[in-house]
Design a protein around this motif. Structure first.
Motif, mmCIF file in Angstrom:
data_model
loop_
_atom_site.group_PDB
_atom_site.id
_atom_site.type_symbol
_atom_site.label_atom_id
_atom_site.label_comp_id
_atom_site.label_asym_id
_atom_site.label_seq_id
_atom_site.Cartn_x
_atom_site.Cartn_y
_atom_site.Cartn_z
ATOM 1 N N ARG A 49 11.374 -3.438 -14.820
ATOM 2 C CA ARG A 49 10.283 -2.481 -14.534
ATOM 3 C C ARG A 49 9.833 -2.536 -13.074
ATOM 4 O O ARG A 49 8.647 -2.418 -12.763
ATOM 5 C CB ARG A 49 9.091 -2.694 -15.468
ATOM 6 C CG ARG A 49 9.356 -2.340 -16.906
ATOM 7 C CD ARG A 49 9.321 -0.851 -17.114
ATOM 8 N NE ARG A 49 9.541 -0.519 -18.511
ATOM 9 C CZ ARG A 49 9.223 0.622 -19.063
ATOM 10 N NH1 ARG A 49 8.690 1.561 -18.340
ATOM 11 N NH2 ARG A 49 9.463 0.857 -20.307
ATOM 12 N N ALA A 50 10.805 -2.714 -12.200
ATOM 13 C CA ALA A 50 10.558 -2.653 -10.758
ATOM 14 C C ALA A 50 11.707 -1.893 -10.117
ATOM 15 O O ALA A 50 12.792 -1.774 -10.683
ATOM 16 C CB ALA A 50 10.446 -4.059 -10.162
ATOM 17 N N ILE A 51 11.466 -1.384 -8.928
ATOM 18 C CA ILE A 51 12.461 -0.639 -8.156
ATOM 19 C C ILE A 51 12.989 -1.577 -7.087
ATOM 20 O O ILE A 51 12.206 -2.166 -6.330
ATOM 21 C CB ILE A 51 11.800 0.604 -7.520
ATOM 22 C CG1 ILE A 51 11.301 1.535 -8.626
ATOM 23 C CG2 ILE A 51 12.757 1.301 -6.568
ATOM 24 C CD1 ILE A 51 10.166 2.436 -8.207
ATOM 25 N N VAL A 52 14.313 -1.745 -7.035
ATOM 26 C CA VAL A 52 14.912 -2.686 -6.081
ATOM 27 C C VAL A 52 15.928 -1.951 -5.216
ATOM 28 O O VAL A 52 16.739 -1.178 -5.719
ATOM 29 C CB VAL A 52 15.603 -3.861 -6.807
ATOM 30 C CG1 VAL A 52 16.242 -4.812 -5.806
ATOM 31 C CG2 VAL A 52 14.602 -4.611 -7.691
ATOM 32 N N PHE A 53 15.848 -2.193 -3.912
ATOM 33 C CA PHE A 53 16.840 -1.668 -2.976
ATOM 34 C C PHE A 53 17.201 -2.764 -1.988
ATOM 35 O O PHE A 53 16.524 -3.781 -1.897
ATOM 36 C CB PHE A 53 16.327 -0.403 -2.260
ATOM 37 C CG PHE A 53 15.087 -0.595 -1.428
ATOM 38 C CD1 PHE A 53 15.183 -0.890 -0.076
ATOM 39 C CD2 PHE A 53 13.830 -0.477 -1.998
ATOM 40 C CE1 PHE A 53 14.043 -1.060 0.700
ATOM 41 C CE2 PHE A 53 12.683 -0.633 -1.231
ATOM 42 C CZ PHE A 53 12.790 -0.931 0.118
ATOM 43 N N ARG A 54 18.286 -2.548 -1.276
ATOM 44 C CA ARG A 54 18.724 -3.508 -0.266
ATOM 45 C C ARG A 54 18.530 -2.914 1.116
ATOM 46 O O ARG A 54 18.537 -1.696 1.285
ATOM 47 C CB ARG A 54 20.186 -3.882 -0.498
ATOM 48 C CG ARG A 54 20.332 -4.746 -1.755
ATOM 49 C CD ARG A 54 21.736 -5.067 -2.112
ATOM 50 N NE ARG A 54 22.450 -5.739 -1.029
ATOM 51 C CZ ARG A 54 23.723 -6.096 -1.112
ATOM 52 N NH1 ARG A 54 24.417 -5.848 -2.207
ATOM 53 N NH2 ARG A 54 24.301 -6.696 -0.109
ATOM 54 N N ALA A 71 4.961 3.374 -1.335
ATOM 55 C CA ALA A 71 5.221 4.366 -2.381
ATOM 56 C C ALA A 71 6.718 4.643 -2.442
ATOM 57 O O ALA A 71 7.445 4.418 -1.469
ATOM 58 C CB ALA A 71 4.449 5.652 -2.101
ATOM 59 N N PHE A 72 7.146 5.148 -3.590
ATOM 60 C CA PHE A 72 8.537 5.490 -3.824
ATOM 61 C C PHE A 72 8.549 6.792 -4.601
ATOM 62 O O PHE A 72 7.723 6.995 -5.491
ATOM 63 C CB PHE A 72 9.207 4.373 -4.636
ATOM 64 C CG PHE A 72 10.658 4.611 -4.896
ATOM 65 C CD1 PHE A 72 11.610 4.259 -3.960
ATOM 66 C CD2 PHE A 72 11.075 5.198 -6.072
ATOM 67 C CE1 PHE A 72 12.960 4.480 -4.193
ATOM 68 C CE2 PHE A 72 12.424 5.417 -6.330
ATOM 69 C CZ PHE A 72 13.361 5.061 -5.378
ATOM 70 N N VAL A 88 6.464 9.512 -8.843
ATOM 71 C CA VAL A 88 5.971 8.724 -7.712
ATOM 72 C C VAL A 88 5.482 7.374 -8.230
ATOM 73 O O VAL A 88 4.711 7.309 -9.190
ATOM 74 C CB VAL A 88 4.818 9.440 -6.975
ATOM 75 C CG1 VAL A 88 4.237 8.559 -5.878
ATOM 76 C CG2 VAL A 88 5.285 10.771 -6.404
ATOM 77 N N ALA A 89 5.967 6.315 -7.583
ATOM 78 C CA ALA A 89 5.523 4.951 -7.893
ATOM 79 C C ALA A 89 4.761 4.427 -6.678
ATOM 80 O O ALA A 89 5.209 4.595 -5.547
ATOM 81 C CB ALA A 89 6.721 4.058 -8.191
ATOM 82 N N SER A 125 7.066 -3.260 -7.006
ATOM 83 C CA SER A 125 6.513 -3.384 -8.358
ATOM 84 C C SER A 125 5.373 -2.380 -8.495
ATOM 85 O O SER A 125 4.309 -2.560 -7.900
ATOM 86 C CB SER A 125 5.993 -4.802 -8.594
ATOM 87 O OG SER A 125 7.057 -5.725 -8.458
ATOM 88 N N PRO A 126 5.602 -1.307 -9.252
ATOM 89 C CA PRO A 126 4.579 -0.252 -9.341
ATOM 90 C C PRO A 126 3.299 -0.726 -10.021
ATOM 91 O O PRO A 126 3.342 -1.397 -11.049
ATOM 92 C CB PRO A 126 5.250 0.825 -10.191
ATOM 93 C CG PRO A 126 6.707 0.563 -10.082
ATOM 94 C CD PRO A 126 6.832 -0.927 -9.940
#
Length: 155
Positions: A49-54, A71-72, A88-89, A125-126
């Motif tokens: 339940r999180a958004i992960v990028f490199r 924000a994402f 939107v997170a 982590s939203p």
């Protein structure tokens, strides 16, 4: 794409937002860098339940670790249903330091699209997750731009 019932006024539930996030691979992270907003396209995965990028070192990474909050955003268009949507997170960003956590993200096939080393794993982590879905206006055969995705309904 799975049909998602639209709640009143087009607001999406949190579960619907997560479902839509899970259908996409590219989004935009919005950060404050040197006192002004910056938006960076990133490919991402969902992990716990999180958004992960490199990221490589540089402006995006510096903004990510110093920007509070961040924000994402993702959006899309369903040609068959002629529905547009946006998610939107908003939340806090942290670097993932643990090798075990990085390996868990790698197992989700988070592979950078852009060449070069992307050695930093970043998690958003939203604390707030919102979305909306709405029916788009029918395009006009003669005046709608050729690049408008709504034109697919003509073809």
């Amino acid at each position: 794409m799975n049909t998602i019932a639209t709640p009143p006024h087009g607001q999406l539930s949190m579960d619907q937002c997560w479902t839509l996030l899970d259908t996409e691979v590219v989004g935009r992270v919005a950060l404050i860098v040197d006192g002004h907003p910056e938006i960076f396209p990133v490919n991402f995965v969902l992990e716990r339940r999180a958004i992960v990028f490199r990221s490589a070192g540089g402006t995006k990474l510096w903004g990510a670790v110093t920007a509070k909050p961040a924000a994402f955003e993702i959006d899309g268009y369903d040609v068959h249903e002629q529905m547009a949507w946006s998610v939107v997170a908003r939340g806090e960003i942290e670097l993932i330091e643990s090798l075990a956590e990085k390996q868990a993200v790698d197992a989700l096939l988070l592979e950078p699209w852009q060449p070069g080393d992307k050695d930093y794993y970043v998690r958003l982590s939203p604390k707030a997750l919102t979305g909306r879905r709405f029916k788009v206006n029918k395009p006009d055969l003669w005046t709608t731009r050729l690049s408008d995705p709504r034109r697919a309904s003509f073809e």
